[in-house]
Motif scaffolding. Structure first.
Motif, PDB file in Angstrom:
ATOM      1  N   LYS A 251      -1.195  10.503  11.203  1.00 40.37           N
ATOM      2  CA  LYS A 251      -1.593  11.817  10.667  1.00 40.37           C
ATOM      3  C   LYS A 251      -1.219  11.899   9.189  1.00 40.37           C
ATOM      4  N   VAL A 252      -0.098  11.226   8.824  1.00 42.72           N
ATOM      5  CA  VAL A 252       0.334  11.198   7.416  1.00 42.72           C
ATOM      6  C   VAL A 252       0.864   9.805   7.077  1.00 42.72           C
ATOM      7  N   TRP A 253       0.253   9.187   6.058  1.00 43.65           N
ATOM      8  CA  TRP A 253       0.764   7.926   5.518  1.00 43.65           C
ATOM      9  C   TRP A 253       1.605   8.270   4.292  1.00 43.65           C
ATOM     10  N   ASP A 254       2.935   8.141   4.405  1.00 45.81           N
ATOM     11  CA  ASP A 254       3.772   8.497   3.255  1.00 45.81           C
ATOM     12  C   ASP A 254       3.933   7.295   2.315  1.00 45.81           C
ATOM     13  N   SER A 255       4.532   7.543   1.150  1.00 39.55           N
ATOM     14  CA  SER A 255       4.644   6.519   0.108  1.00 39.55           C
ATOM     15  C   SER A 255       5.468   5.315   0.549  1.00 39.55           C
ATOM     16  N   VAL A 256       6.505   5.550   1.353  1.00 47.66           N
ATOM     17  CA  VAL A 256       7.381   4.452   1.789  1.00 47.66           C
ATOM     18  C   VAL A 256       6.612   3.490   2.697  1.00 47.66           C
ATOM     19  N   VAL A 257       5.809   4.053   3.609  1.00 45.10           N
ATOM     20  CA  VAL A 257       5.027   3.230   4.543  1.00 45.10           C
ATOM     21  C   VAL A 257       3.952   2.452   3.778  1.00 45.10           C
ATOM     22  N   LEU A 258       3.304   3.090   2.812  1.00 46.18           N
ATOM     23  CA  LEU A 258       2.264   2.408   2.028  1.00 46.18           C
ATOM     24  C   LEU A 258       2.868   1.282   1.186  1.00 46.18           C
ATOM     25  N   ASP A 259       4.067   1.505   0.652  1.00 45.96           N
ATOM     26  CA  ASP A 259       4.762   0.446  -0.100  1.00 45.96           C
ATOM     27  C   ASP A 259       5.105  -0.730   0.812  1.00 45.96           C
ATOM     28  N   ARG A 260       5.468  -0.420   2.050  1.00 41.66           N
ATOM     29  CA  ARG A 260       5.804  -1.463   3.031  1.00 41.66           C
ATOM     30  C   ARG A 260       4.580  -2.356   3.281  1.00 41.66           C
ATOM     31  N   ILE A 261       3.391  -1.755   3.386  1.00 42.95           N
ATOM     32  CA  ILE A 261       2.168  -2.548   3.598  1.00 42.95           C
ATOM     33  C   ILE A 261       1.928  -3.461   2.401  1.00 42.95           C
ATOM     34  N   GLU A 262       2.117  -2.910   1.209  1.00 38.40           N
ATOM     35  CA  GLU A 262       1.918  -3.695  -0.014  1.00 38.40           C
ATOM     36  C   GLU A 262       2.863  -4.892  -0.044  1.00 38.40           C
ATOM     37  N   GLN A 263       4.120  -4.628   0.321  1.00 36.73           N
ATOM     38  CA  GLN A 263       5.136  -5.692   0.337  1.00 36.73           C
ATOM     39  C   GLN A 263       4.798  -6.752   1.379  1.00 36.73           C
ATOM     40  N   ALA A 264       4.388  -6.312   2.569  1.00 33.89           N
ATOM     41  CA  ALA A 264       4.089  -7.239   3.670  1.00 33.89           C
ATOM     42  C   ALA A 264       2.891  -8.123   3.351  1.00 33.89           C
ATOM     43  N   CYS A 265       1.944  -7.585   2.580  1.00 28.58           N
ATOM     44  CA  CYS A 265       0.716  -8.332   2.277  1.00 28.58           C
ATOM     45  C   CYS A 265       0.816  -9.143   0.989  1.00 28.58           C
ATOM     46  N   ASP A 266       1.970  -9.091   0.328  1.00 32.93           N
ATOM     47  CA  ASP A 266       2.177  -9.837  -0.908  1.00 32.93           C
ATOM     48  C   ASP A 266       2.542 -11.281  -0.567  1.00 32.93           C
ATOM     49  N   ALA A 267       1.660 -12.205  -0.924  1.00 25.03           N
ATOM     50  CA  ALA A 267       1.859 -13.623  -0.561  1.00 25.03           C
ATOM     51  C   ALA A 267       3.124 -14.219  -1.170  1.00 25.03           C
TER      52      ALA A 267
ATOM     53  N   LYS B  21      -7.766  11.925   1.501  1.00 25.11           N
ATOM     54  CA  LYS B  21      -6.991  12.608   0.462  1.00 25.11           C
ATOM     55  C   LYS B  21      -5.771  13.326   1.032  1.00 25.11           C
ATOM     56  N   ASP B  22      -5.875  13.770   2.320  1.00 23.74           N
ATOM     57  CA  ASP B  22      -4.734  14.464   2.937  1.00 23.74           C
ATOM     58  C   ASP B  22      -3.720  13.477   3.521  1.00 23.74           C
ATOM     59  N   ASN B  23      -3.889  12.179   3.199  1.00 18.13           N
ATOM     60  CA  ASN B  23      -2.997  11.083   3.634  1.00 18.13           C
ATOM     61  C   ASN B  23      -3.096  10.746   5.122  1.00 18.13           C
ATOM     62  N   ALA B  24      -4.099  11.305   5.822  1.00 18.67           N
ATOM     63  CA  ALA B  24      -4.358  10.874   7.206  1.00 18.67           C
ATOM     64  C   ALA B  24      -5.305   9.676   7.141  1.00 18.67           C
ATOM     65  N   GLY B  25      -5.299   8.862   8.180  1.00 19.67           N
ATOM     66  CA  GLY B  25      -6.225   7.731   8.192  1.00 19.67           C
ATOM     67  C   GLY B  25      -5.680   6.548   8.958  1.00 19.67           C
ATOM     68  N   GLN B  26      -6.305   5.390   8.745  1.00 12.41           N
ATOM     69  CA  GLN B  26      -5.906   4.208   9.511  1.00 12.41           C
ATOM     70  C   GLN B  26      -6.016   2.940   8.669  1.00 12.41           C
ATOM     71  N   VAL B  27      -5.246   1.937   9.091  1.00 11.25           N
ATOM     72  CA  VAL B  27      -5.340   0.614   8.461  1.00 11.25           C
ATOM     73  C   VAL B  27      -5.452  -0.432   9.561  1.00 11.25           C
ATOM     74  N   THR B  28      -6.155  -1.510   9.247  1.00 13.64           N
ATOM     75  CA  THR B  28      -6.253  -2.637  10.181  1.00 13.64           C
ATOM     76  C   THR B  28      -5.546  -3.826   9.543  1.00 13.64           C
ATOM     77  N   LEU B  29      -4.576  -4.367  10.261  1.00  5.94           N
ATOM     78  CA  LEU B  29      -3.740  -5.455   9.741  1.00  5.94           C
ATOM     79  C   LEU B  29      -3.740  -6.638  10.698  1.00  5.94           C
ATOM     80  N   MET B  30      -3.439  -7.815  10.158  1.00  5.38           N
ATOM     81  CA  MET B  30      -3.277  -8.993  11.019  1.00  5.38           C
ATOM     82  C   MET B  30      -1.959  -9.685  10.672  1.00  5.38           C
ATOM     83  N   PRO B  31      -0.987  -9.675  11.601  1.00  9.58           N
ATOM     84  CA  PRO B  31       0.276 -10.388  11.349  1.00  9.58           C
ATOM     85  C   PRO B  31       0.050 -11.898  11.398  1.00  9.58           C
TER      86      PRO B  31
END
Length: 385
Positions: A115-131, A10-20
């Motif tokens: 430590k903080v996942w901001d909205s711009v970075v989260l949008d970038r993940i969404e865009q990158a994972c959009d087929a 909830k405090d926007n800290a955390g991690q993601v696992t991705l595969m390019p």
């Protein structure tokens, strides 16, 4: 890009696992990484071993390593990404605090913690994972003796091949040398197209030149395709769009992408949308200057007045080393979105993004005119890049 795991509190800290999964995913990853992040990935380390007899040997071992990111190096043409940092988890090969460079690889997962996942970075993940967001436009920008074969992806403009052939001038009574050189040039361009353009993915190929070069080349291309029964070219004839350009250099791409016949065909691509937005901004700047502003200080004031209809901002600003400066841009993006404005984040690897960077990387089209913003900007814009 494949999202394998996402764990953000909830405090926007955390991690993601991705595969390019493809080269362009490295560009997205470059934009996700920031100094101070924690990156865990598989990497190769050269280790020294000593045998019981005292002889020393070295070998390369593959290990999982977690580093605190210090420097990020991206090669845009090769789409390679190297991340240097200090080791955060001790193992038998690498001491705590020791430096190591991880080279991220395709089809090999990595875990990124912030430590903080901001909205711009989260949008970038969404865009990158959009087929749907894949490289679906190619362009061949040419003039006599020069051709650039370019892929236009949602995130970048990639120069895939440059063809240069010296074409002698026509001489009185004999054009043989000129025609032979042209034939060699067209053949080289055709081979570059076949080598670098994947027609299974690409929706259209923009063929641009001044004069009749493009027309002569397309005639040559179809003639050769029929002669050699080249099914790839014959089946994809409809994908070629002829368009005028002022030269065969890569910078003519912006001019091509803003051509109305091209934009109608490319209406669903991010690159065309960026070019259209920038064209609209320049038109507004010319005809209604009180509704078009650029520079962080002016745009922030317009956002405070709830006047921003469209925000144009370069992704280069979100890679700023200063956390406070980066947060400032994220705040601006969130503020415009919250108030119903449209936000377009331009890629600095697109021609339109390069042009926006010259306007300090941030511009806005306003809903209504604000006359008193057109004073000189204060010093707060000096930390833009």
């Amino acid at each position: 890009m494949k999202l394998l795991h996402k764990d953000i509190e909830k405090d926007n800290a955390g991690q993601v696992t991705l595969m390019p999964e493809e080269a362009e995913d490295m560009w997205h990853t470059y934009n996700l990484l920031q100094v101070g992040d924690s990156l865990r990935a598989s990497t190769i380390r050269k280790v020294q071993t000593e045998t019981s007899t005292g002889s020393v040997g070295s070998s390369r071992v593959r290990i999982m390593l977690t580093v605190c990111v210090e420097t990020i190096d991206f090669d845009s043409q090769a789409c390679q990404l190297r991340v240097k940092g200090t080791n955060l988890e001790e193992n038998q090969y690498v001491k705590m605090g020791a430096y190591h460079t991880i080279e991220l690889e395709l089809n090999r997962k990595f875990t990124l913690a912030k430590k903080v996942w901001d909205s711009v970075v989260l949008d970038r993940i969404e865009q990158a994972c959009d087929a749907a967001q894949k490289a679906d436009v190619a362009a061949v920008v040419m003039q006599e003796g020069l051709a650039n074969v370019v892929l236009v992806t949602p995130a970048m403009t990639l120069l895939r091949a440059k063809v240069e052939v010296t074409i002698p001038r026509k001489r009185k009574g004999s054009c043989t040398q000129h025609e032979k050189a042209l034939e060699r040039f067209y053949e080289a361009v055709m081979q570059a197209i076949l080598r670098h353009i994947n027609f299974d993915v690409v929706k259209c190929v923009l063929l641009a030149s001044p004069g009749f070069v493009k027309d002569q080349f397309i005639s040559y291309l179809y003639r050769e395709a029929v002669r050699h029964d080249n099914k790839v070219l014959l089946e994809n004839r409809a994908k070629f769009i002829l368009v005028h350009s002022s030269s065969g250099h890569k910078y003519s791409l912006k001019e091509i992408l803003s051509d109305p016949t091209v934009t109608s065909r490319l209406s669903d691509t991010k690159a065309a949308a960026e070019v259209r937005a920038l064209e609209e901004f320049y038109k507004m700047l010319q005809h209604e200057p009180d509704r078009a502003f650029y520079g962080i200080a002016h745009v922030e004031k317009a956002a405070e007045a709830l006047a921003v209809d469209a925000l144009l901002i370069s992704d280069v600003l979100f890679r700023h080393q200063e956390v406070a400066t980066r947060k400032r841009y994220v705040r601006l993006v969130d503020s415009v979105k919250d108030n119903g404005g449209m936000v377009r984040i331009f890629s600095s690897l697109h021609v339109s993004g390069e042009q926006l960077t010259q306007l300090s990387g941030v511009a806005a089209i306003l809903r209504f005119p604000i006359a008193d913003l057109s004073e000189p900007e204060d010093d707060s814009s000096s930390d833009d890049d």
